[in-house]
Scaffold this motif. Structure first.
Motif, short mmCIF file in Angstrom:
data_model
loop_
_atom_site.label_atom_id
_atom_site.label_comp_id
_atom_site.label_asym_id
_atom_site.label_seq_id
_atom_site.Cartn_x
_atom_site.Cartn_y
_atom_site.Cartn_z
N THR A 191 0.85 -1.19 0.00
CA THR A 191 0.00 0.00 0.00
C THR A 191 0.89 1.24 0.00
OG1 THR A 191 -0.04 0.22 2.41
CG2 THR A 191 -1.72 -1.22 1.40
N ASP A 192 0.26 2.39 -0.22
CA ASP A 192 1.02 3.64 -0.17
C ASP A 192 1.70 3.82 1.18
OD1 ASP A 192 0.44 4.33 -2.76
OD2 ASP A 192 -1.13 5.78 -2.24
N GLU A 193 1.00 3.48 2.24
CA GLU A 193 1.57 3.61 3.59
C GLU A 193 2.75 2.66 3.78
OE1 GLU A 193 2.25 5.41 7.01
OE2 GLU A 193 0.68 6.03 5.63
N GLN A 194 2.63 1.45 3.29
CA GLN A 194 3.72 0.49 3.39
C GLN A 194 4.93 0.94 2.55
OE1 GLN A 194 1.33 -2.85 2.14
NE2 GLN A 194 1.43 -3.79 4.19
N LEU A 195 4.66 1.51 1.38
CA LEU A 195 5.74 2.03 0.55
C LEU A 195 6.46 3.18 1.25
CD1 LEU A 195 4.09 1.99 -2.99
CD2 LEU A 195 6.08 0.64 -2.25
N LYS A 196 5.68 4.04 1.86
CA LYS A 196 6.26 5.17 2.59
C LYS A 196 7.14 4.65 3.74
CE LYS A 196 4.90 9.35 5.04
NZ LYS A 196 3.76 10.18 5.47
#
Length: 123
Positions: free
Chosen positions: A21-26
């Motif tokens: 997810t975007d949060e995991q990528l961040k």
């Protein structure tokens, strides 16, 4: 490589990230950033030298003689790993002084108890 080959290489390289997810990528980005920066910070702490510290103080506005006096005192206090410029900055910040005044006070022998309290925990 042409654009098609670049696209294939990109798709192959991103496979392990595709399902994040975007949060995991961040989160992954910041983990990797820390891995890259940490060794540089460690080297800066371990591998400073009197000449590097004098150079930093010169850029902070001190004369060569003043920078040498500050660095010599930092060495005498066994605080070289903390950085002479960092010590001057912290004393300025803690005592609402400008950088130059803080450094001159340190040269005069003032604030060294506070320096030791901050950087050595009062030892």
């Amino acid at each position: 490589m042409d654009n098609k080959e670049n696209a294939v290489v990109f798709e192959e390289a991103r496979k392990h990230l595709a399902d994040l997810t975007d949060e995991q990528l961040k989160e992954r980005f910041w983990e990797l950033s820390e891995e890259v920066v940490e060794p540089m910070l460690e080297m800066g702490t371990k591998y400073t030298s009197p000449s590097i510290e004098r150079s930093i103080l010169l850029r902070m506005g001190f004369s060569s003689v003043e920078a040498t006096e500050i660095v010599n005192r930092v060495i005498a206090e066994e605080l070289m790993g903390k950085g002479a410029g960092h010590i001057v900055y912290r004393i300025a910040k803690e005592n609402d002084l400008d950088i130059r005044d803080a450094g001159l006070k340190l040269i005069e022998g003032d604030y060294w108890k506070q320096v030791n309290d901050i950087f050595k925990g009062g030892n």
